[in-house]
Design a protein around this motif. Structure first.
Motif, mmCIF file in Angstrom:
data_model
loop_
_atom_site.group_PDB
_atom_site.id
_atom_site.type_symbol
_atom_site.label_atom_id
_atom_site.label_comp_id
_atom_site.label_asym_id
_atom_site.label_seq_id
_atom_site.Cartn_x
_atom_site.Cartn_y
_atom_site.Cartn_z
ATOM 1 N N ARG A 271 -35.144 29.518 -39.660
ATOM 2 C CA ARG A 271 -34.632 29.233 -40.872
ATOM 3 C C ARG A 271 -34.366 27.640 -41.069
ATOM 4 N NH1 ARG A 271 -32.744 33.713 -42.852
ATOM 5 N NH2 ARG A 271 -31.776 33.232 -45.366
ATOM 6 N N ILE A 272 -34.358 27.302 -42.322
ATOM 7 C CA ILE A 272 -34.059 25.795 -42.430
ATOM 8 C C ILE A 272 -32.514 25.514 -43.654
ATOM 9 C CG2 ILE A 272 -34.507 23.475 -43.178
ATOM 10 C CD1 ILE A 272 -37.294 24.424 -43.055
ATOM 11 N N ILE A 273 -31.331 25.185 -42.756
ATOM 12 C CA ILE A 273 -29.927 24.942 -43.146
ATOM 13 C C ILE A 273 -30.035 23.726 -43.869
ATOM 14 C CG2 ILE A 273 -27.838 25.270 -43.918
ATOM 15 C CD1 ILE A 273 -27.964 26.887 -41.038
ATOM 16 N N THR A 274 -29.782 23.432 -45.585
ATOM 17 C CA THR A 274 -29.420 21.891 -45.697
ATOM 18 C C THR A 274 -28.081 21.712 -46.133
ATOM 19 O OG1 THR A 274 -30.283 22.380 -48.295
ATOM 20 C CG2 THR A 274 -32.055 21.162 -46.169
ATOM 21 N N ILE A 275 -26.867 20.132 -45.787
ATOM 22 C CA ILE A 275 -26.090 20.718 -45.779
ATOM 23 C C ILE A 275 -26.076 18.995 -47.167
ATOM 24 C CG2 ILE A 275 -23.128 20.246 -44.915
ATOM 25 C CD1 ILE A 275 -24.942 21.036 -42.128
ATOM 26 N N ASP A 276 -25.194 18.810 -48.081
ATOM 27 C CA ASP A 276 -25.208 18.071 -49.687
ATOM 28 C C ASP A 276 -24.334 17.766 -49.529
ATOM 29 O OD1 ASP A 276 -25.941 15.104 -49.166
ATOM 30 O OD2 ASP A 276 -27.292 16.128 -51.232
ATOM 31 N N ALA A 277 -23.203 16.322 -50.258
ATOM 32 C CA ALA A 277 -22.530 16.446 -51.265
ATOM 33 C C ALA A 277 -23.978 16.608 -52.470
ATOM 34 C CB ALA A 277 -22.001 14.872 -51.180
ATOM 35 N N ALA A 278 -22.328 17.868 -53.274
ATOM 36 C CA ALA A 278 -22.906 17.942 -54.808
ATOM 37 C C ALA A 278 -22.458 17.556 -56.191
ATOM 38 C CB ALA A 278 -23.577 19.408 -54.687
ATOM 39 N N LEU A 279 -22.967 17.104 -56.932
ATOM 40 C CA LEU A 279 -21.705 16.714 -57.903
ATOM 41 C C LEU A 279 -20.968 17.758 -58.773
ATOM 42 C CD1 LEU A 279 -24.039 14.386 -60.235
ATOM 43 C CD2 LEU A 279 -21.956 13.949 -58.345
ATOM 44 N N LYS A 280 -19.413 17.798 -58.769
ATOM 45 C CA LYS A 280 -18.611 18.845 -59.532
ATOM 46 C C LYS A 280 -18.559 19.049 -60.763
ATOM 47 C CE LYS A 280 -14.305 16.441 -59.630
ATOM 48 N NZ LYS A 280 -12.625 16.305 -59.468
ATOM 49 N N LEU A 281 -18.441 19.320 -61.265
ATOM 50 C CA LEU A 281 -18.275 19.561 -62.527
ATOM 51 C C LEU A 281 -16.496 19.856 -63.077
ATOM 52 C CD1 LEU A 281 -20.056 23.464 -63.701
ATOM 53 C CD2 LEU A 281 -21.164 20.903 -64.024
ATOM 54 N N GLU A 282 -16.369 19.130 -64.102
ATOM 55 C CA GLU A 282 -15.059 18.739 -65.387
ATOM 56 C C GLU A 282 -14.028 20.009 -64.615
ATOM 57 O OE1 GLU A 282 -13.351 16.340 -64.789
ATOM 58 O OE2 GLU A 282 -15.004 15.161 -64.926
ATOM 59 N N GLY A 283 -12.832 20.203 -64.225
ATOM 60 C CA GLY A 283 -12.237 21.373 -63.661
ATOM 61 C C GLY A 283 -12.288 22.065 -62.565
ATOM 62 N N GLU A 284 -13.157 21.078 -61.255
ATOM 63 C CA GLU A 284 -13.782 21.882 -60.306
ATOM 64 C C GLU A 284 -13.235 20.851 -59.164
ATOM 65 O OE1 GLU A 284 -17.895 23.889 -59.785
ATOM 66 O OE2 GLU A 284 -18.496 22.250 -59.909
#
Length: 376
Positions: A271-284
């Protein structure tokens, strides 16, 4: 009495004349507004004035960033850094031909890396004995100045063009977009301060999670440039942990690193697991964690596709763990909510490993992001 009456009569006549002139002037102006071109020019003038004020804010952020980079270079012994700053601020990368898509990823990879190498080589020429951490600060500073300069020039171009063409439509479009560009410019300006200080940013979330695992790694090596890998034992599994090499401000080459690591283990990766920051939507909420499938990576294509191709070659499932944040939070000093989300993201990664692999399996865990201030 006659004098008083005469004075009152004169005053009334003057007042009446004033009101008549006011009404005449009002109707003349109203008439002029309906004349072809007058209303348009007035609207253009009002809209342009507002956009010019916002453009001056972008220019201020650009000049501040140039001054900070100039100071940074002078501290490293460069006598006249202005020509260098102007040179890097105008650099650009031309997209590869996409009419014929064959090998477009290879061509894009070559162009992107050539651009990176060009700035790195110029910095090394100016400051020959610079260490990797300070060099990375100058590289990030050059990227910030280049991005701000591009935003400023594009907004200025369309503003001048709209005024030349007397185009209300173009100015309305600018009016809708420019506030967002001002916000982005402000975020870039703040980001420069953060990177110069060498402290983690929100985008360092992925490398921080990987760093927690690196604490127990005995074997470490460099599978690609500016990228480090380590082998860790976890519940009978062998984890191959990959992140950008810190604490300098770099994202490394995670795609190439994963490809090389999988090939080194002869494709025997479960298995390959990637961890990263992601842009949130307004309200999240900032720091919210989500799990998905695929490569979590904000990349133009070359690094991301390297992971996808090697995964397809050996039929390796890919999991993604993301921590949500705004663009400003991603490139500025790491906030408390993001820092507190790192251990939770690690627990989710461990849960995925325990649920979807068995003892003896090899799992590749990739902490994607800028590793500023995060060592291994």
């Amino acid at each position: 009495m006659s004098l008083i009456a005469l004075a009152q009569t004169s005053l009334n006549q003057a007042s009446s004349l004033y009101y008549v002139l006011t009404y005449v002037l009002f109707f003349v102006l109203l008439f002029l507004l309906y004349l072809p071109g007058v209303n348009t020019r007035l609207t253009v003038s009002m809209l342009a004035r507002g956009i010019e004020g916002q453009l001056s804010m972008i220019e201020r952020y650009l000049n501040e960033s140039k001054s900070k980079m100039e100071q940074l270079l002078k501290e490293r012994g460069v006598q006249d850094p202005k020509p260098f700053i102007e040179r890097v601020s105008e650099m650009f990368i031309i997209d590869p031909v996409n009419v014929e898509p064959t090998d477009i990823i290879s061509r894009m990879r070559l162009l992107l890396r050539s651009g990176e190498d060009k700035i790195r080589d110029l910095i090394t020429l100016m400051v020959p004995n610079i260490d990797s951490v300070n060099r990375s600060k100058l590289e990030v500073s050059a990227e910030v100045v280049n991005s701000l300069n591009l935003i400023y020039k594009v907004v200025r171009h369309y503003l001048i063009l709209a005024k030349k063409l007397n185009s209300v439509v173009l100015l309305y479009q600018l009016q809708f977009v420019v506030p967002q560009l001002v916000k982005i410019s402000e975020a870039y300006s703040k980001a420069m301060n953060t990177f110069i200080r060498g402290i983690p940013v929100g985008d360092s979330l992925g490398p921080l999670v990987a760093a927690y695992l690196f604490m127990n790694a005995d074997k470490k090596w460099n599978p690609s440039r500016d990228t480090v890998a380590g082998e860790v034992e976890f519940e009978g599994r062998r984890l191959v942990v990959i992140k950008a090499e810190g604490p300098m401000a770099t994202v490394g080459r995670p795609g190439e690193a994963v490809e090389n690591a999988v090939e080194e283990y002869k494709g025997k990766v479960t298995r390959i697991i990637t961890i990263d920051a992601a842009l949130k939507l307004e309200g999240e909420n900032t720091g919210a964690i989500a799990e998905g499938t695929g490569v979590a990576m904000g990349d133009p294509g070359p690094e991301k596709i390297s992971i996808e191709r090697v995964a397809v070659k050996y039929n390796i499932p890919i999991d993604a763990v993301i921590v949500k944040m705004s663009m400003e939070e991603a490139i500025t000093e790491m906030r408390k909510e993001i820092y507190q989300a790192a251990p939770k993201a690690l627990e989710l990664v461990k849960k995925i490993i325990l649920e979807r692999t068995k003892p003896g399996d090899i799992v590749v865990v990739v902490g994607v992001g800028n590793t500023a201030g995060v060592a291994q």
